[in-house]
Design an enzyme around this catalytic site. Structure first.
Site, PDB file in Angstrom:
ATOM      1  N   SER A 130       0.819  -1.213   0.000  1.00 36.18           N
ATOM      2  CA  SER A 130       0.000   0.000   0.000  1.00 36.18           C
ATOM      3  C   SER A 130       0.853   1.263   0.000  1.00 36.18           C
ATOM      4  O   SER A 130       1.929   1.310   0.622  1.00 36.18           O
ATOM      5  CB  SER A 130      -0.877   0.001   1.254  1.00 36.18           C
ATOM      6  OG  SER A 130      -1.405   1.279   1.481  1.00 36.18           O
ATOM      7  N   GLU A 132       0.282   3.601   1.718  1.00 34.82           N
ATOM      8  CA  GLU A 132       0.323   4.088   3.107  1.00 34.82           C
ATOM      9  C   GLU A 132       1.666   3.766   3.769  1.00 34.82           C
ATOM     10  O   GLU A 132       1.948   4.285   4.842  1.00 34.82           O
ATOM     11  CB  GLU A 132      -0.832   3.498   3.913  1.00 34.82           C
ATOM     12  CG  GLU A 132      -2.217   3.924   3.428  1.00 34.82           C
ATOM     13  CD  GLU A 132      -2.584   5.373   3.742  1.00 34.82           C
ATOM     14  OE1 GLU A 132      -2.022   5.938   4.697  1.00 34.82           O
ATOM     15  OE2 GLU A 132      -3.416   5.936   3.009  1.00 34.82           O
ATOM     16  N   TYR A 154      -1.917   0.734  10.195  1.00 34.79           N
ATOM     17  CA  TYR A 154      -2.086   0.017   8.924  1.00 34.79           C
ATOM     18  C   TYR A 154      -0.817   0.140   8.080  1.00 34.79           C
ATOM     19  O   TYR A 154      -0.279  -0.851   7.576  1.00 34.79           O
ATOM     20  CB  TYR A 154      -3.285   0.597   8.169  1.00 34.79           C
ATOM     21  CG  TYR A 154      -3.426   0.097   6.745  1.00 34.79           C
ATOM     22  CD1 TYR A 154      -4.015  -1.128   6.476  1.00 34.79           C
ATOM     23  CD2 TYR A 154      -2.976   0.870   5.672  1.00 34.79           C
ATOM     24  CE1 TYR A 154      -4.140  -1.585   5.168  1.00 34.79           C
ATOM     25  CE2 TYR A 154      -3.092   0.421   4.366  1.00 34.79           C
ATOM     26  CZ  TYR A 154      -3.679  -0.803   4.114  1.00 34.79           C
ATOM     27  OH  TYR A 154      -3.792  -1.254   2.824  1.00 34.79           O
TER      28      TYR A 154
HETATM   29  P1  NAP Z   1     -10.985  -5.689   1.494  1.00 33.11           P
HETATM   30  O1  NAP Z   1     -12.145  -5.465   0.598  1.00 33.11           O
HETATM   31  O2  NAP Z   1     -11.042  -5.162   2.891  1.00 33.11           O
HETATM   32  O3  NAP Z   1     -10.681  -7.237   1.542  1.00 33.11           O
HETATM   33  C1  NAP Z   1      -9.811  -7.792   2.487  1.00 33.11           C
HETATM   34  C2  NAP Z   1     -10.018  -9.274   2.521  1.00 33.11           C
HETATM   35  O4  NAP Z   1      -9.168  -9.834   3.531  1.00 33.11           O
HETATM   36  C3  NAP Z   1     -11.445  -9.699   2.852  1.00 33.11           C
HETATM   37  O5  NAP Z   1     -11.818 -10.717   1.962  1.00 33.11           O
HETATM   38  C4  NAP Z   1     -11.319 -10.265   4.257  1.00 33.11           C
HETATM   39  O6  NAP Z   1     -12.218 -11.316   4.541  1.00 33.11           O
HETATM   40  C5  NAP Z   1      -9.909 -10.807   4.237  1.00 33.11           C
HETATM   41  N1  NAP Z   1      -9.368 -11.004   5.586  1.00 33.11           N
HETATM   42  C6  NAP Z   1      -9.348 -10.113   6.593  1.00 33.11           C
HETATM   43  N2  NAP Z   1      -8.802 -10.683   7.692  1.00 33.11           N
HETATM   44  C7  NAP Z   1      -8.490 -11.963   7.359  1.00 33.11           C
HETATM   45  C8  NAP Z   1      -7.920 -13.040   8.057  1.00 33.11           C
HETATM   46  N3  NAP Z   1      -7.542 -12.930   9.334  1.00 33.11           N
HETATM   47  N4  NAP Z   1      -7.751 -14.217   7.408  1.00 33.11           N
HETATM   48  C9  NAP Z   1      -8.141 -14.364   6.117  1.00 33.11           C
HETATM   49  N5  NAP Z   1      -8.684 -13.363   5.392  1.00 33.11           N
HETATM   50  C10 NAP Z   1      -8.851 -12.175   6.013  1.00 33.11           C
HETATM   51  O7  NAP Z   1      -9.648  -5.070   0.845  1.00 33.11           O
HETATM   52  P2  NAP Z   1      -9.357  -4.694  -0.673  1.00 33.11           P
HETATM   53  O8  NAP Z   1      -9.768  -3.299  -0.904  1.00 33.11           O
HETATM   54  O9  NAP Z   1      -9.856  -5.765  -1.538  1.00 33.11           O
HETATM   55  O10 NAP Z   1      -7.778  -4.704  -0.666  1.00 33.11           O
HETATM   56  C11 NAP Z   1      -7.046  -5.890  -0.965  1.00 33.11           C
HETATM   57  C12 NAP Z   1      -5.643  -5.750  -0.418  1.00 33.11           C
HETATM   58  O11 NAP Z   1      -5.010  -4.635  -1.033  1.00 33.11           O
HETATM   59  C13 NAP Z   1      -5.584  -5.513   1.082  1.00 33.11           C
HETATM   60  O12 NAP Z   1      -4.476  -6.203   1.625  1.00 33.11           O
HETATM   61  C14 NAP Z   1      -5.370  -4.019   1.191  1.00 33.11           C
HETATM   62  O13 NAP Z   1      -4.693  -3.689   2.374  1.00 33.11           O
HETATM   63  C15 NAP Z   1      -4.537  -3.743  -0.045  1.00 33.11           C
HETATM   64  N6  NAP Z   1      -4.693  -2.381  -0.550  1.00 33.11           N
HETATM   65  C16 NAP Z   1      -5.918  -1.953  -0.973  1.00 33.11           C
HETATM   66  C17 NAP Z   1      -6.051  -0.667  -1.436  1.00 33.11           C
HETATM   67  C18 NAP Z   1      -7.372  -0.146  -1.940  1.00 33.11           C
HETATM   68  O14 NAP Z   1      -7.457   1.044  -2.283  1.00 33.11           O
HETATM   69  N7  NAP Z   1      -8.397  -0.981  -2.038  1.00 33.11           N
HETATM   70  C19 NAP Z   1      -4.932   0.184  -1.496  1.00 33.11           C
HETATM   71  C20 NAP Z   1      -3.724  -0.299  -1.069  1.00 33.11           C
HETATM   72  C21 NAP Z   1      -3.598  -1.576  -0.623  1.00 33.11           C
HETATM   73  P3  NAP Z   1     -13.738 -11.048   4.976  1.00 33.11           P
HETATM   74  O15 NAP Z   1     -14.480 -10.889   3.683  1.00 33.11           O
HETATM   75  O16 NAP Z   1     -14.085 -12.285   5.726  1.00 33.11           O
HETATM   76  O17 NAP Z   1     -13.738  -9.814   5.826  1.00 33.11           O
END
Ligand code: NAP
Length: 329
Positions: A130, A132, A154
């Site tokens: 990220s 961040e 985070y």
């Molecule tokens: P998201 O919608 O919050 O999805 C996160 C996923 O992780 C969810 O499916 C969640 O499962 C799962 N998870 C959480 N805790 C877990 C655990 N203990 N064991 C197994 N699975 C777990 O995030 P996203 O927006 O798709 O982002 C995907 C990745 O990219 C993340 O790592 C995020 O930090 C990174 N990222 C995203 C952005 C952005 O703008 N979207 C930017 C930078 C980085 P549940 O469905 O059960 O909650």
């Protein structure tokens, strides 16, 4: 492509769902790690994943189970998208954030490395890192050489995982860290400010509420379209070497710009009449400007964003208007 077997964590998240769909479209054998059935806070339910995807239940923090899963499945590509993805919530749960988005990445990296050592078949690992990790960067735009100096729990957890990817790369794993800037879609949960804005604009347009309470309108972010960002992750996995890549549009907008674009897409020109500032929604030590220089991804991966900022906002608002209209039918 059938020789590729991918393990995707976070498959019920915004990005995980798009990644799984893209991989299935490429003919890849996809194994999805899901924590639960998916529900209120998840972008998707596990039952909404495409047909043919193998669903495995598990928790990233359970290192033994993660190792067993990787050794049994023998994936050739591992995409780690699971984690606690909210900066705001990381202030409420800093230790859990460190466990899930930091320490647990070590379990998957070690399991992938051990698998590669045992079978002699290369494993390609991609971490969803990220912007961040850069925190209050003096450099604008940031690139892969920008000092890592996070400002939130985070960002600190992601920074640890980012460094660990570099450690395993140096040890011989094809490991890439995609430093993702904010990317949005209609699948963004409403706990994120962008979706809160698009839902708010849609509800105000339909007369269901009159005011939207916001924190800091001045923070600037580099917002892209989520499906583009997962395409960068598959390209990173398939490049000749593992590397760090900034994945960003290179254009920043303020939260105010996002609000104005969302209200315009909902047909409201005088958005100021509907927005109130509420300090309860302001985050402590928010990074003032994050904008990425994705030259490396563009040159080495042939990647570029397909969707502009106004298009991203408009698609989200149109989706939220359609949801409200469907509910009203
Ligand atoms: P998201 O919608 O919050 O999805 C996160 C996923 O992780 C969810 O499916 C969640 O499962 C799962 N998870 C959480 N805790 C877990 C655990 N203990 N064991 C197994 N699975 C777990 O995030 P996203 O927006 O798709 O982002 C995907 C990745 O990219 C993340 O790592 C995020 O930090 C990174 N990222 C995203 C952005 C952005 O703008 N979207 C930017 C930078 C980085 P549940 O469905 O059960 O909650």
């Amino acid at each position: 492509m059938s020789a590729v077997r991918a393990l995707v964590t976070g498959a019920t998240g915004q990005d995980g769902g798009y990644l799984v769909e893209q991989l299935v479209g490429q003919g890849v054998e996809v194994h999805a790690l899901v924590r639960g059935a998916g529900g209120a806070s998840s972008a998707l339910r596990s039952t909404e994943l495409p047909a043919g995807v193998h669903v495995h239940r598990g928790d990233l923090t359970d290192g033994l189970s993660m190792d067993r899963l990787v050794q049994e499945l023998e994936p050739t590509e591992v995409y780690n998208l699971g984690g606690l993805s909210s900066v705001a919530l990381s202030w409420e749960q800093p230790a859990l954030t460190a466990q899930v988005s930091g320490v647990a990445v070590g379990h998957l990296l070690k399991a992938s490395y051990d698998l590669q050592e045992r079978t002699g078949v290369p494993v390609r690992f991609v971490q969803a890192s990220s912007a961040e990790i850069f925190g209050r960067s003096e450099r604008v735009p940031q690139d892969e050489t920008t000092p890592v100096r996070p400002l939130s729990p985070y960002g600190a957890a992601k920074a640890y995982a980012h460094h660990l990817v570099g450690v395993y790369r140096a040890r011989g794993l094809h490991a890439s860290s995609c430093i993702l800037y904010n990317h949005e879609s209609p699948r963004r949960p409403q706990t994120f400010v962008t979706r809160k804005i698009t839902v708010g604009a849609a509800r105000i347009a339909r007369g269901l509420q009159d005011q939207l309470a916001m924190g800091n309108l001045d923070a600037r972010r580099d917002w892209g379209w989520a499906p583009d960002y997962v395409a960068a992750m598959t390209a990173a996995a398939r490049d000749e070497a593992g590397r760090d890549y900034v994945v960003a549009t290179g254009v920043s907008h303020s939260v105010r710009d996002f609000v104005a674009a969302a209200f315009a897409a909902a047909g409201i020109t005088e958005w100021e009449r509907h927005v109130t500032l509420d300090p309860r929604f302001a985050r402590p030590s928010d990074a003032p400007e994050l904008v990425g220089d994705s030259s490396r991804a563009r040159q080495l991966l042939g990647w570029s964003p397909t969707t502009t900022f106004p298009e991203v906002v408009t698609r989200m608002v149109e989706h939220d208007l359609a949801l409200l209209d469907a509910q009203g039918d």
